[in-house]
Scaffold this motif. Structure first.
Motif, mmCIF file in Angstrom:
data_model
loop_
_atom_site.group_PDB
_atom_site.id
_atom_site.type_symbol
_atom_site.label_atom_id
_atom_site.label_comp_id
_atom_site.label_asym_id
_atom_site.label_seq_id
_atom_site.Cartn_x
_atom_site.Cartn_y
_atom_site.Cartn_z
ATOM 1 N N THR A 41 0.831 -1.208 0.000
ATOM 2 C CA THR A 41 0.000 0.000 0.000
ATOM 3 C C THR A 41 0.859 1.250 0.000
ATOM 4 O O THR A 41 0.594 2.205 -0.747
ATOM 5 N N LEU A 45 0.785 4.019 -2.950
ATOM 6 C CA LEU A 45 0.364 5.395 -2.674
ATOM 7 C C LEU A 45 1.477 6.395 -2.977
ATOM 8 O O LEU A 45 1.196 7.541 -3.330
ATOM 9 N N THR A 58 -6.103 2.643 -2.592
ATOM 10 C CA THR A 58 -6.498 2.198 -1.254
ATOM 11 C C THR A 58 -7.680 1.245 -1.330
ATOM 12 O O THR A 58 -7.715 0.213 -0.640
ATOM 13 N N GLN A 61 -6.624 -2.226 -2.337
ATOM 14 C CA GLN A 61 -6.026 -2.984 -1.237
ATOM 15 C C GLN A 61 -7.083 -3.468 -0.257
ATOM 16 O O GLN A 61 -6.991 -4.588 0.268
ATOM 17 N N ILE A 132 -11.415 8.687 6.999
ATOM 18 C CA ILE A 132 -9.973 8.757 6.739
ATOM 19 C C ILE A 132 -9.508 10.072 7.342
ATOM 20 O O ILE A 132 -9.800 11.148 6.819
ATOM 21 N N LEU A 163 -4.438 0.582 6.942
ATOM 22 C CA LEU A 163 -4.520 0.990 5.532
ATOM 23 C C LEU A 163 -5.116 2.396 5.395
ATOM 24 O O LEU A 163 -4.641 3.214 4.601
ATOM 25 N N LEU A 164 -6.160 2.653 6.175
ATOM 26 C CA LEU A 164 -6.791 3.978 6.102
ATOM 27 C C LEU A 164 -5.842 5.064 6.609
ATOM 28 O O LEU A 164 -5.865 6.195 6.119
ATOM 29 N N GLU A 166 -2.576 4.955 6.241
ATOM 30 C CA GLU A 166 -1.656 5.180 5.109
ATOM 31 C C GLU A 166 -2.320 6.065 4.059
ATOM 32 O O GLU A 166 -1.695 6.974 3.493
ATOM 33 N N CYS A 167 -3.601 5.796 3.787
ATOM 34 C CA CYS A 167 -4.339 6.608 2.814
ATOM 35 C C CYS A 167 -4.431 8.052 3.285
ATOM 36 O O CYS A 167 -4.288 8.985 2.485
#
Length: 421
Positions: A41, A45, A58, A61, A132, A163-164, A166-167
């Protein structure tokens, strides 16, 4: 009797150790998978440069991790933008953007908390909604289609939150870059405005003072002046007015080009026609110089906007007229080289230094050569030429002419002429 308790204890201990090893192996596998997903991810990104691409990466993933349909709303202040839906290959195509679902997503955006299915807040929704988040608030809202009675596992939730995050970092980085670009653009506009005002305050004073002074003389003493003197004053007023008109036209043209407000009408055009049209609109002092054209092929054509290209030729030739002594030779030539046409406008004047040639196309830059009419240009003509040539996909440069003088060389895309045409 003794062996049975001993073997029983050994079996219990062995079973306990095996169970613990199995749990550790599962945790290690989950940790490795989590690290792999987060690493992928992060790499995905980092390659994206706009928020839509970040959201798409995102969501991809999340689909790989959860195997559930995803809906994403980007935030526009305190309002939601149009949703983007991402479905799995075996999706049941359930409705994800009803008014009720949008209301839950809007609540999550305003409160920056999760809500919807499997939660105690608005549990009637079909999706579990999470924001997010960034330091300044929610940047987007993600909805995961969760089936009733099938909540997400703890591991899935933890990985989804990671993951969120990272987003959120990627969106915040993109937002920061966009704000930085806007700030730089605004700073550039302020610098341009300051330079323009400074240039106008210094360089427009001379022609305006000349126009007003000569007009005042004509108003008060026109009857007492000889025809020759009156004509001289009229000529001076006309020259100053034309200088101001050309300045305004250059300013408007360069502003339109840089704001992408110029509609380029690209068509094959004969270089001979462009030269002829430009030479018919030169400065009135052109008659004091020897100007000629050299075309090895009278049918040489290039793709261009004829109106803009005529302006380029006029600006460069007028520049040579103004900064070379009377009687100088100015030559316009063009030849084909591969898929390009190379156009050269050469003079045999005093020329400019190598340092000055590097900056000739900078806005507001003028060389130190003295002009015969006492007016100094604002340094916009050649900057405009560079903008026009760049918009045509070509390049422009100034090089030394041997034994003296300067050559302005630019390239255009060549056009082919069919014999039957």
């Amino acid at each position: 009797l003794v062996t049975f308790p001993i073997m029983f204890m050994v079996a219990l201990l062995t079973g306990s150790l095996a169970t613990r090893l199995k749990d550790n192996a599962k945790q290690s596998a989950n940790s490795a998978y989590r690290t792999k997903i987060l690493f992928e991810t992060n790499q995905l990104l980092q390659r994206e440069t706009d928020e839509q691409a970040v959201i798409k990466a995102t969501a991809g993933q999340l689909l790989k991790l959860l195997r559930k349909d995803i809906v994403v709303y980007l935030a526009n202040g305190q309002e939601l933008d149009s949703p983007s839906i991402f479905r799995t290959p075996d999706s049941n195509q359930c409705e994800l953007i009803s008014e009720n679902e949008k209301a839950v997503a809007a609540w999550v955006l305003r409160n920056n908390k999760h809500a919807g299915a499997t939660t105690n807040t608005l549990p009637g929704a079909k999706c579990l909604y999470l924001s997010i988040r960034s330091t300044g608030g929610a940047l987007a809202v993600v909805g995961i289609a969760v089936e009733s009675g099938h909540p997400l596992q703890s591991f899935e939730k933890n990985l989804m939150v990671a993951l969120l995050d990272e987003c959120a970092l990627a969106l915040e980085k993109e937002l920061t870059m966009r704000e930085k670009q806007q700030a730089e653009a605004q700073a550039g506009q302020e610098a341009l405005r300051a330079n323009l005002l400074r240039a106008i305050s210094h360089d427009l004073r001379t022609p305006l003072t000349s126009i007003s002074g000569n007009a005042n003389i004509l108003m008060e003493r026109a009857d007492q002046l000889e025809p020759e003197k009156r004509r001289s004053l009229f000529t001076a007023i006309y020259d100053d007015a034309m200088w101001l008109i050309n300045l305004v036209e250059n300013l408007l043209a360069i502003t339109k080009i840089e704001d992408n407000r110029v509609n380029m009408n690209m068509e094959p055009e004969l270089l001979e026609d462009i030269f002829s049209e430009a030479l018919s609109h030169l400065d009135r002092n052109a008659c004091k110089h020897h100007i000629r054209t050299e075309l090895a092929d009278d049918m040489l054509m290039a793709d261009m906007d004829a109106r803009l290209m005529v302006q380029v030729v006029i600006n460069i030739v007028n520049n040579a007229i103004k900064y070379t002594p009377e009687g100088s030779h100015i030559t316009l030539s063009a030849e084909k080289s591969g898929q390009s046409v190379i156009v050269e406008i050469a003079d045999d004047g005093p020329g400019v230094s190598a340092e000055a040639r590097e900056r000739l196309f900078d806005r507001f830059y003028t060389v130190g050569n003295e002009r015969g009419d006492g007016r100094r240009g604002l340094g916009l003509g050649l900057s405009l030429c560079k903008s026009i040539i760049t918009a045509h996909g070509g390049t422009i440069e100034a090089i030394k002419n041997e034994p003296q003088g300067t050559i302005f060389r630019f390239t255009l895309h060549a056009s082919e002429v069919n014999a039957h045409e």
